[in-house]
Design a protein around this motif. Structure first.
Motif, PDB file in Angstrom:
ATOM      1  N   TRP A   1      -2.849  17.967   6.614  1.00 46.18           N
ATOM      2  CA  TRP A   1      -4.022  18.817   6.239  1.00 46.18           C
ATOM      3  C   TRP A   1      -4.325  18.693   4.641  1.00 46.18           C
ATOM      4  O   TRP A   1      -5.351  18.652   4.048  1.00 46.18           O
ATOM      5  N   GLN A   2      -3.236  18.848   3.741  1.00 46.81           N
ATOM      6  CA  GLN A   2      -2.966  18.925   2.417  1.00 46.81           C
ATOM      7  C   GLN A   2      -3.425  17.309   1.763  1.00 46.81           C
ATOM      8  O   GLN A   2      -3.772  17.478   0.822  1.00 46.81           O
ATOM      9  N   MET A   3      -3.159  16.525   2.528  1.00 47.57           N
ATOM     10  CA  MET A   3      -3.424  15.103   1.892  1.00 47.57           C
ATOM     11  C   MET A   3      -4.865  14.556   2.473  1.00 47.57           C
ATOM     12  O   MET A   3      -4.806  13.183   2.386  1.00 47.57           O
ATOM     13  N   ALA A   4      -5.962  15.442   2.482  1.00 53.61           N
ATOM     14  CA  ALA A   4      -7.108  14.830   2.976  1.00 53.61           C
ATOM     15  C   ALA A   4      -7.643  14.024   1.715  1.00 53.61           C
ATOM     16  O   ALA A   4      -8.371  13.110   1.950  1.00 53.61           O
ATOM     17  N   TYR A   5      -7.307  14.496   0.332  1.00 56.54           N
ATOM     18  CA  TYR A   5      -7.916  13.506  -0.914  1.00 56.54           C
ATOM     19  C   TYR A   5      -6.960  12.959  -1.432  1.00 56.54           C
ATOM     20  O   TYR A   5      -6.771  12.848  -2.772  1.00 56.54           O
ATOM     21  N   THR A   6      -5.413  12.851  -1.158  1.00 56.41           N
ATOM     22  CA  THR A   6      -4.369  12.515  -1.777  1.00 56.41           C
ATOM     23  C   THR A   6      -4.658  10.641  -1.910  1.00 56.41           C
ATOM     24  O   THR A   6      -4.977  10.289  -1.045  1.00 56.41           O
ATOM     25  N   GLU A   7      -3.983  10.390  -3.257  1.00 57.93           N
ATOM     26  CA  GLU A   7      -3.846   8.945  -3.414  1.00 57.93           C
ATOM     27  C   GLU A   7      -2.614   8.405  -2.838  1.00 57.93           C
ATOM     28  O   GLU A   7      -1.540   9.129  -3.096  1.00 57.93           O
ATOM     29  N   PHE A   8      -2.624   7.487  -2.210  1.00 60.46           N
ATOM     30  CA  PHE A   8      -1.545   6.956  -1.771  1.00 60.46           C
ATOM     31  C   PHE A   8      -0.759   5.654  -2.357  1.00 60.46           C
ATOM     32  O   PHE A   8      -1.577   5.020  -2.746  1.00 60.46           O
ATOM     33  N   TYR A   9       0.350   5.868  -2.519  1.00 60.95           N
ATOM     34  CA  TYR A   9       1.156   4.628  -3.107  1.00 60.95           C
ATOM     35  C   TYR A   9       2.485   4.121  -2.306  1.00 60.95           C
ATOM     36  O   TYR A   9       3.238   4.958  -2.203  1.00 60.95           O
ATOM     37  N   PHE A  10       2.415   2.832  -1.957  1.00 59.96           N
ATOM     38  CA  PHE A  10       3.408   2.252  -1.011  1.00 59.96           C
ATOM     39  C   PHE A  10       4.171   1.262  -1.926  1.00 59.96           C
ATOM     40  O   PHE A  10       3.625   0.678  -2.547  1.00 59.96           O
ATOM     41  N   THR A  11       5.479   1.564  -1.882  1.00 59.04           N
ATOM     42  CA  THR A  11       6.200   0.376  -2.662  1.00 59.04           C
ATOM     43  C   THR A  11       7.362  -0.158  -1.476  1.00 59.04           C
ATOM     44  O   THR A  11       7.797   0.391  -0.657  1.00 59.04           O
ATOM     45  N   GLU A  12       7.858  -1.352  -1.821  1.00 53.68           N
ATOM     46  CA  GLU A  12       8.592  -2.078  -0.897  1.00 53.68           C
ATOM     47  C   GLU A  12      10.033  -1.529  -1.223  1.00 53.68           C
ATOM     48  O   GLU A  12      11.026  -1.917  -0.541  1.00 53.68           O
ATOM     49  N   THR A  13      10.149  -0.925  -2.229  1.00 53.47           N
ATOM     50  CA  THR A  13      11.565  -0.422  -2.713  1.00 53.47           C
ATOM     51  C   THR A  13      11.998   0.610  -1.731  1.00 53.47           C
ATOM     52  O   THR A  13      11.554   1.583  -1.487  1.00 53.47           O
ATOM     53  N   LEU A  14      13.290   0.156  -1.432  1.00 48.44           N
ATOM     54  CA  LEU A  14      14.169   1.036  -0.558  1.00 48.44           C
ATOM     55  C   LEU A  14      14.534   2.356  -1.348  1.00 48.44           C
ATOM     56  O   LEU A  14      15.025   2.490  -2.360  1.00 48.44           O
TER      57      LEU A  14
END
Length: 246
Positions: free
Chosen positions: A202-215
């Motif tokens: 619900w809260q992330m309806a307009y959140t920007e996503f950032y994905f990284t390969e770093t473990l």
């Protein structure tokens, strides 16, 4: 120039959510048990909390243990619970030193009693801190949270405390576990996975996503600052067009 120096402090995300992923793979790559990865991941949590407090991020929420994680091998679950207890006990002084308030969301009652007691104690000891609020999502599921909110409103309607037509997005949000914090503007997930895994739906309806390969055990302040710089390059329109924003 490092990423920290590139950050515009006037445009910081007020709330950052993180999915800490890759502990098990990180340990496996080193020929270690998965528990070793979880233990090493604690160092990353400390570093990121300090980084957020340092630059002025007001809310940091980390996905520490999902309801689905209960389905993991019992040995790993037990190790995670023991690590949680030890970390809470060992890091309360550090949280106070950095003026960080501890908070928790999720089905807390399902945790072992020792975890619940230590968690409540640490939350009380840090309750007056104002620099940053660190929220642990424990035994958390966004679908669980949404269903619980719906149940609360249904009970209020049955008790005639609220009219169905009075239920708005704002009223529904008031029944969620995150009622006292803003929605996250930035969500970071480590280890290269590109999904949100039942987290703050619900809260992330307009959140920007950032994905990284770093473990996760390798994720440090500089990686956090890089994610924030990337976030600040984006245009957040909320349904509008660029010309309206400018």
């Amino acid at each position: 120039m490092g990423f920290k120096e590139q950050i515009d402090k006037s445009r910081l995300p007020e709330h950052i959510a993180i999915i800490m992923d890759g502990n098990g793979r990180w340990a496996k790559n080193q020929g270690k048990f998965r528990s070793f990865g979880h233990e090493s991941g604690v160092l990353s949590v400390k570093d990121i909390v300090e980084g957020c407090a340092d630059i002025g991020v007001k809310y940091l929420t980390i996905y520490a243990f999902s309801t689905e994680n209960w389905n993991r091998p019992i040995e790993e679950v037990n190790a995670l619970m023991e690590l949680l207890i030890a970390t809470i006990n060992n890091e309360t002084d550090t949280l106070n030193k950095n003026n960080v308030r501890l908070n928790a969301i999720g089905d807390i009652a399902s945790l072992p009693q020792k975890c619940i007691d230590d968690l409540k104690s640490a939350m009380e000891e840090t309750s007056k801190n104002t620099s940053c609020t660190l929220t642990l999502a424990l035994s958390y599921s966004a679908r669980w949270e949404i269903v619980e909110a719906a149940k609360k409103l249904a009970r209020q309607a049955l008790d005639q405390k609220i009219n169905i037509d009075e239920i708005t997005e704002k009223v529904f949000s008031s029944q969620l576990t995150t009622v006292d914090m803003p929605d996250p503007e930035l969500m970071i997930r480590t280890s290269g996975e590109h999904r949100i895994s039942n987290y703050l739906l619900w809260q992330m309806a307009y959140t920007e996503f950032y994905f990284t390969e770093t473990l996760w055990p390798d994720f440090r302040k500089e990686d956090l600052f890089e994610a924030i710089v990337d976030y600040q390059k984006r245009e957040r329109r909320f349904g509008k067009i660029s010309e309206q924003l400018n």
